[in-house]
Write a protein that holds these residues in place. Structure first.
Motif, mmCIF file in Angstrom:
data_model
loop_
_atom_site.group_PDB
_atom_site.id
_atom_site.type_symbol
_atom_site.label_atom_id
_atom_site.label_comp_id
_atom_site.label_asym_id
_atom_site.label_seq_id
_atom_site.Cartn_x
_atom_site.Cartn_y
_atom_site.Cartn_z
ATOM 1 N N LEU A 43 0.838 -1.198 0.000
ATOM 2 C CA LEU A 43 0.000 0.000 0.000
ATOM 3 C C LEU A 43 0.875 1.250 0.000
ATOM 4 C CD1 LEU A 43 -2.708 -1.008 2.646
ATOM 5 C CD2 LEU A 43 -2.697 -1.428 0.193
ATOM 6 N N PRO A 44 0.424 2.333 -0.630
ATOM 7 C CA PRO A 44 1.202 3.585 -0.582
ATOM 8 C C PRO A 44 1.257 4.122 0.842
ATOM 9 C CG PRO A 44 -0.956 3.957 -1.577
ATOM 10 C CD PRO A 44 -0.823 2.471 -1.426
ATOM 11 N N PHE A 45 2.408 4.701 1.191
ATOM 12 C CA PHE A 45 2.573 5.202 2.558
ATOM 13 C C PHE A 45 1.625 6.361 2.841
ATOM 14 C CE2 PHE A 45 4.693 8.280 5.399
ATOM 15 C CZ PHE A 45 4.690 7.522 6.566
ATOM 16 N N LEU A 46 1.502 7.283 1.910
ATOM 17 C CA LEU A 46 0.635 8.441 2.104
ATOM 18 C C LEU A 46 -0.084 8.725 0.798
ATOM 19 C CD1 LEU A 46 -0.366 10.636 4.003
ATOM 20 C CD2 LEU A 46 1.570 12.054 3.321
ATOM 21 N N PHE B 140 -5.215 12.066 8.915
ATOM 22 C CA PHE B 140 -4.492 12.823 7.886
ATOM 23 C C PHE B 140 -5.477 13.139 6.768
ATOM 24 C CE2 PHE B 140 0.003 13.725 6.705
ATOM 25 C CZ PHE B 140 -0.265 14.420 5.552
ATOM 26 N N PRO B 141 -5.998 14.338 6.704
ATOM 27 C CA PRO B 141 -6.996 14.672 5.677
ATOM 28 C C PRO B 141 -6.420 14.498 4.272
ATOM 29 C CG PRO B 141 -6.940 16.346 7.397
ATOM 30 C CD PRO B 141 -5.764 15.464 7.631
ATOM 31 N N VAL C 88 -0.819 8.996 10.989
ATOM 32 C CA VAL C 88 -1.252 10.128 11.805
ATOM 33 C C VAL C 88 -0.341 11.313 11.513
ATOM 34 C CG1 VAL C 88 -1.675 10.963 14.147
ATOM 35 C CG2 VAL C 88 -2.113 8.571 13.569
ATOM 36 N N ARG C 89 -0.955 12.432 11.123
ATOM 37 C CA ARG C 89 -0.158 13.593 10.734
ATOM 38 C C ARG C 89 0.682 14.108 11.893
ATOM 39 N NH1 ARG C 89 -3.313 18.557 8.179
ATOM 40 N NH2 ARG C 89 -4.365 18.393 10.204
ATOM 41 N N GLN D 13 5.977 14.891 14.472
ATOM 42 C CA GLN D 13 6.893 14.632 15.576
ATOM 43 C C GLN D 13 8.131 13.871 15.102
ATOM 44 O OE1 GLN D 13 5.038 12.594 18.826
ATOM 45 N NE2 GLN D 13 6.879 12.607 20.111
ATOM 46 N N GLN D 14 7.926 12.917 14.233
ATOM 47 C CA GLN D 14 9.071 12.184 13.698
ATOM 48 C C GLN D 14 9.999 13.090 12.900
ATOM 49 O OE1 GLN D 14 7.667 8.828 11.467
ATOM 50 N NE2 GLN D 14 6.556 7.930 13.188
ATOM 51 N N LEU D 15 9.399 13.995 12.108
ATOM 52 C CA LEU D 15 10.229 14.932 11.357
ATOM 53 C C LEU D 15 11.017 15.837 12.288
ATOM 54 C CD1 LEU D 15 7.813 15.937 8.448
ATOM 55 C CD2 LEU D 15 9.817 14.455 8.328
#
Length: 465
Positions: free
Chosen positions: A152-155, A181-182, A288-289, A294-296
């Motif tokens: 599946l695509p990540f985003l 994530f809209p 989750v956006r 946070q990861q970024l």
């Protein structure tokens, strides 16, 4: 034929005769067939028959021909195209069904058959048996092979949803996507239960897959096929072969989210991923956006630390090494002392050299006088004039003024013999007023053996100085 002692029946004969008082007239085959048809249709105008399907065949006209059988008997059946198109499942041999219709006869073959108006699977057990049979057949074709499943695509930027537009399922999916994530969502409204649902779901899946990537309607990066919970009969359209094949052939990754966690349909095996619920499908579809942000941030912090760490380590190592170095004054003091000593020796040497030069000058200057310098200058001028006269007398072009010619070769060297001139490809003759380029002719004659006149001895040149 009767035997020799048998008597003939007086009523028997070769030609049929009507007996007196007999009102049973002979009927034609068509008449008896029509009478049987009326009796059968009147007596069995509405019947429900339970049996196992056998010899199922769909004609090009769309009519469905089959037989119903049990362990002791068999009856033919036909289902006209209009009713066959409204079937909620695909009839197959070996499936136990209950049909509703009427009995009729077929005079052309002297048999009877049931004209089916409605066909249903005979209980949940028969339904599960049909499901297992369909699953085994499609699995044998490789439609459920794990190697066919895609990541599946990540985003995904666009998500297509195949579901009912009025149920709670689409609201749950949209709400969950908005929380996590809209993204852009395309809804393809379909029936998810009942007559025609399977065809609509299959058409929606194929429709999403057929969208061009550069068309006015954005092509989804991911498709979710969703429906709420229900009985096996309610979810049956997602077990239909037409839906399973559409899901398996779709070029876009698909998440199946049909029913609750315990419900299983055949598209779960053909899709790229099965979600236990429609809400779970939305959670699987996008991250989750806030978690990504946070990861970024953590990665950016780690990047800054990674960049600054070598500088910090270098600064610490430099500081440690600088502390072990001796003081600059201790390093340069011996050299400064030697420099001072050398400067002092240089100063004294210059002073001594100046005094010595002054003394030499005074000693030599006392012996110099103007008449001596004049005499030396006159002798030098006379010598220079003699050299000029010698140069003029030795110049080979000086005799050209008296009518002589000087011959040179291609290299510019002066030629003084006939043999040397004959070996040249061209000659250059130097006259008083210009030059002339000539080419040697025939081979020169051999030199004469006559004694040559003795060369004149040049007069003795006097001394210039």
């Amino acid at each position: 034929m009767p035997g020799p002692f048998e008597e003939y029946d007086e009523d028997a004969g070769l030609v049929a005769k009507d007996a007196a008082g007999d009102n049973a007239a002979a009927l034609s085959v068509s008449e008896i067939s029509a009478a049987l048809k009326r009796v059968v249709e009147d007596r069995f105008g509405f019947v429900r028959i339970r049996g196992e399907l056998s010899g199922v065949k769909r004609a090009a006209s769309g009519h469905l021909y089959l037989s119903l059988k049990d362990e002791n008997a068999r009856i033919d059946g036909v289902m006209w195209r209009g009713n066959a198109q409204r079937l909620g499942f695909q009839p197959e041999d070996g499936v136990e069904v209950i049909v509703t219709g009427k009995l009729t006869t077929y005079p052309g073959r002297s048999n009877y058959q049931v004209v089916i108006d409605r066909m249903e699977i005979a209980g949940e057990g028969a339904l599960l048996a049909l499901l297992a049979k369909t699953k085994a057949r499609l699995e044998a074709e490789g439609l459920f092979d794990p190697a066919r499943k895609r990541r599946l695509p990540f985003l995904p930027r666009v998500i297509g949803v195949v579901t009912s537009p009025t149920g709670a399922v689409i609201r749950d999916i949209l709400h969950r996507l908005a929380d996590r994530f809209p993204v852009h969502v395309l809804v393809w409204p379909v029936l998810v239960q009942g007559q025609g649902a399977a065809e609509q779901v299959a058409a929606a899946v194929r429709g999403f897959g057929a969208l061009p990537s550069d068309g006015p309607t954005p092509r989804p990066d991911l498709v979710i096929v969703a429906r709420g919970g229900g009985s096996i009969e309610d979810l049956w359209c997602f077990n239909e072969e037409v839906v399973v094949r559409a899901v398996a052939d779709c070029p876009i990754p698909i998440i199946s989210a049909v029913g609750h966690e315990t419900d299983t349909t055949l598209i779960d095996f053909a899709s790229d991923l099965r979600a236990p619920t429609p809400t779970a499908a939305a959670e699987i579809a996008v991250p989750v956006r806030e978690d990504l942000a946070q990861q970024l941030a953590e990665l950016a912090l780690r990047k800054r630390r990674a960049v600054n760490r070598p500088l910090q380590l270098g600064r610490e190592r430099l500081q440690a090494r600088a502390e072990r170095l001796p003081r600059p004054q201790a390093l340069f003091s011996p050299h400064a002392q030697r420099l001072d000593q050398a400067a002092e020796r240089l100063r004294r040497g210059l002073v001594d050299r100046t005094h010595l030069a002054r003394g030499n000058y005074e000693r030599v200057g006392g012996r110099l006088s103007l008449p001596l310098l004049s005499a030396r200058l006159d002798r030098a001028q006379e010598r220079l004039a003699g050299l000029a006269r010698l140069h003029a007398s030795l110049n080979p072009d000086a005799v050209l003024q008296r009518g002589y010619v000087r011959v040179t070769g291609a290299g510019g060297a002066t030629l003084t013999s006939l043999a040397a001139a004959a070996n040249e490809a061209s000659l250059l003759l130097h006259f008083r007023d210009g030059e002339l380029k000539v080419v040697p002719g025939d081979t020169p004659p051999a030199p004469s053996r006559a004694r040559s006149a003795p060369k004149a001895t040049p007069p003795e040149q006097g001394k210039l100085l």
